[in-house]
Design an enzyme around this catalytic site. Structure first.
Site, PDB file in Angstrom:
ATOM      1  N   ASN A 396      11.593  21.464  -8.693  1.00 53.22           N
ATOM      2  CA  ASN A 396      11.659  21.982 -10.067  1.00 53.22           C
ATOM      3  C   ASN A 396      10.941  23.318 -10.144  1.00 53.22           C
ATOM      4  O   ASN A 396       9.793  23.411 -10.573  1.00 53.22           O
ATOM      5  CB  ASN A 396      11.038  20.964 -11.024  1.00 53.22           C
ATOM      6  CG  ASN A 396      11.201  21.354 -12.481  1.00 53.22           C
ATOM      7  OD1 ASN A 396      11.970  22.252 -12.803  1.00 53.22           O
ATOM      8  ND2 ASN A 396      10.484  20.686 -13.359  1.00 53.22           N
ATOM      9  N   HIS A 448      25.647  21.359   6.462  1.00 53.23           N
ATOM     10  CA  HIS A 448      27.089  21.563   6.599  1.00 53.23           C
ATOM     11  C   HIS A 448      27.657  20.866   7.826  1.00 53.23           C
ATOM     12  O   HIS A 448      28.879  20.838   8.017  1.00 53.23           O
ATOM     13  CB  HIS A 448      27.401  23.064   6.652  1.00 53.23           C
ATOM     14  CG  HIS A 448      28.691  23.424   5.979  1.00 53.23           C
ATOM     15  ND1 HIS A 448      29.573  22.479   5.521  1.00 53.23           N
ATOM     16  CD2 HIS A 448      29.259  24.623   5.689  1.00 53.23           C
ATOM     17  CE1 HIS A 448      30.619  23.069   4.968  1.00 53.23           C
ATOM     18  NE2 HIS A 448      30.453  24.383   5.066  1.00 53.23           N
ATOM     19  N   ASP A 452      30.563  18.443   3.456  1.00 55.99           N
ATOM     20  CA  ASP A 452      31.415  19.596   3.164  1.00 55.99           C
ATOM     21  C   ASP A 452      31.178  20.078   1.738  1.00 55.99           C
ATOM     22  O   ASP A 452      30.547  19.397   0.920  1.00 55.99           O
ATOM     23  CB  ASP A 452      32.887  19.236   3.372  1.00 55.99           C
ATOM     24  CG  ASP A 452      33.304  18.001   2.591  1.00 55.99           C
ATOM     25  OD1 ASP A 452      33.074  17.966   1.368  1.00 55.99           O
ATOM     26  OD2 ASP A 452      33.844  17.052   3.214  1.00 55.99           O
TER      27      ASP A 452
END
Length: 477
Positions: A396, A448, A452
């Site tokens: 945050n 990755h 995806d």
């Protein structure tokens, strides 16, 4: 007659052999004691032999090396942050010795001995390795009393009797540092508490029963909105500015070292980034209404607990985001528990305490636990259990400032989110009108290699639906 004499000689040899074994065992058991031997002459069927007995005397105090034991989580070194004792202090078992800072958490080391501190091996801010000596403690040995071994002079006499060792121990209260903190918080004399634990150990439940309160009340976080004013004399304030006149080199330790290690591993991960805007006007209105209800229960409700619950529902829909990848990149483990880490700025640096099993908690329960973790973080009291076991992380950054960012994944996790500042901005409505809208910017990063872009985008849209229409959370809780 010859057979009888041979049998008697054999019995005598067996008795002599027993005497030697008995002597060896006693010497081994009382190696640190001074031995006084006296001889008893006994006759068995005409064959004399000698039997030795032992009397122990009170030994001199011995100095033991108190070593830094393994505190888990793969920690191999710590930094001494504070000593609670000095040379010459008397300590008892479970008394606090020092506080150390690892690359994951602050840990309080307690004594395993009763005695007097003779030497401190490290200064504050020095690094100690696991297995090395922290302090020397002169142990106070209790006096042992052993009765002599006696025997009758005839073959029909009763067996030798050995009196049990009696130990005079100094009275002390056995308990843990956590229980001592509760006792100090409520000003309780532990010696007056009725102990129900093993070996007379005072448990947390014993203290709470003594106070006639429940466990939940003992963990209550004080309401910071209520402040008692005190009359303080006004004095002029002066701001001291440190001017650095020359370069200074300092060792990397504590949480900074943890960040170096984790970020070095993290940058080996191919990151995929996604950012979006959520219109959270209804969330702001709902939170304002719920905040009053939470305050009546002693809980400070921010936006974060609601966002964490929405994230948990999203992880249930897309469980691959709550998985972990092994170091060989051959196995992917789907985690059953939603243990969501919350990045938090503390006096010791950036830490990520974990709220465990978010999927089983209500929004108020998440808010209460978050309040406790924030208080611990401000006081530097976060432990290993508070910082370990995370499966997903949300940072945050908006409480400091900023909108979009590129969060870095914490291995072995595979995804992380960062929340920006909620801003009031003009936006077009569906009718084409311009309206004042509360906008929350959100940034996501994913590994990755296993996630995806489509999966990450769908997860973001799923959360977006909950936060833009918070009443829909009720349908899935």
């Amino acid at each position: 007659m010859t057979f009888f004499l041979r049998k008697s000689a054999m019995n005598a040899r067996n008795v002599n052999r027993f005497r030697k074994v008995y002597t060896l065992v006693n010497i081994e058991s009382h190696r640190s004691y001074s031995l006084k031997t006296k001889t008893i002459k006994i006759s068995i069927v005409g064959v004399p032999f000698k039997l030795s007995s032992f009397h122990t005397s009170c030994p001199a105090n011995t100095t033991v090396a108190f070593k830094l034991s393994d505190i888990g989580e793969g920690i191999r070194e710590v930094v001494i942050k504070e000593w609670f004792v000095k040379v010459g202090d008397k300590v008892q078992q479970y008394d606090n010795i020092c506080e150390v800072q690892s690359d994951k958490a602050a840990v309080t080391i307690t004594s395993r001995y009763d005695g007097v501190v003779k030497r401190l091996y490290y200064e504050v801010d020095q690094t100690a390795l696991v297995g090395n000596t922290l302090v020397d403690i002169e142990v106070e040995n209790a006096e042992d009393e052993v009765a002599d071994v006696t025997s009758d002079s005839t073959a029909e006499s009763s067996p030798t009797t050995l009196t049990k060792i009696s130990t005079n121990q100094r009275a002390k209260v056995l308990t843990t540092p956590a229980v001592r903190r509760i006792a100090a918080q409520f000003d309780v004399d532990l010696s007056a508490v009725k102990a129900s634990g093993r070996n007379g150990r005072v448990l947390k439940e014993d203290v709470l029963s003594h106070l006639n309160i429940n466990a939940e009340k003992s963990n209550e976080v004080p309401d910071m909105s209520v402040v008692t004013a005190a009359s303080i004399p006004m004095i002029p304030a002066y701001i001291e500015t440190e001017i650095m006149l020359e370069d200074r080199t300092v060792p990397i330790s504590g949480f900074t070292r943890a960040m170096v290690k984790s970020m070095t591993e993290a940058m080996k991960i191919p990151h995929f980034g996604l950012s979006d805007e959520y219109e959270v006007t209804k969330l702001v209105e709902s939170r304002e209404m719920l905040k009053t209800i939470a305050q009546e229960k002693g809980i400070r409700l921010t936006y974060l607990p609601i966002i964490l619950k929405a994230a948990s529902l999203g992880l249930s829909k897309f469980p691959i985001l709550n998985s972990s990848l092994d170091s060989s990149c051959e196995h992917l483990t789907y985690k059953a528990s939603h243990n969501i880490g919350v990045a938090m700025d503390t006096p010791n640096g950036l830490v990520v305490p974990v709220i465990k099993n978010v999927q089983n908690k209500t929004i108020l329960e998440i808010a209460r636990e978050l309040n406790i973790l924030q208080k611990k973080g401000s006081n530097g009291q976060l432990g290993l259990s508070d910082l370990s076991g995370g499966t997903f992380t949300i940072s945050n950054i908006g409480i400091i400032g900023g909108t979009y960012t590129k969060p870095v994944i914490l291995p072995p996790q595979v995804a992380i989110g960062a929340l920006g500042k909620i801003q009031v901005l003009p936006r077009f409505t569906s009718n084409g009108d311009v309206a004042k809208t509360h906008v929350l910017t959100v940034s996501w990063s994913a590994d990755h290699r296993v996630i995806d872009g489509v999966t990450m985008a769908r997860f973001s849209n799923y959360m977006k639906g909950y936060l833009e229409n918070p009443l829909t959370l009720i349908l899935d809780l």
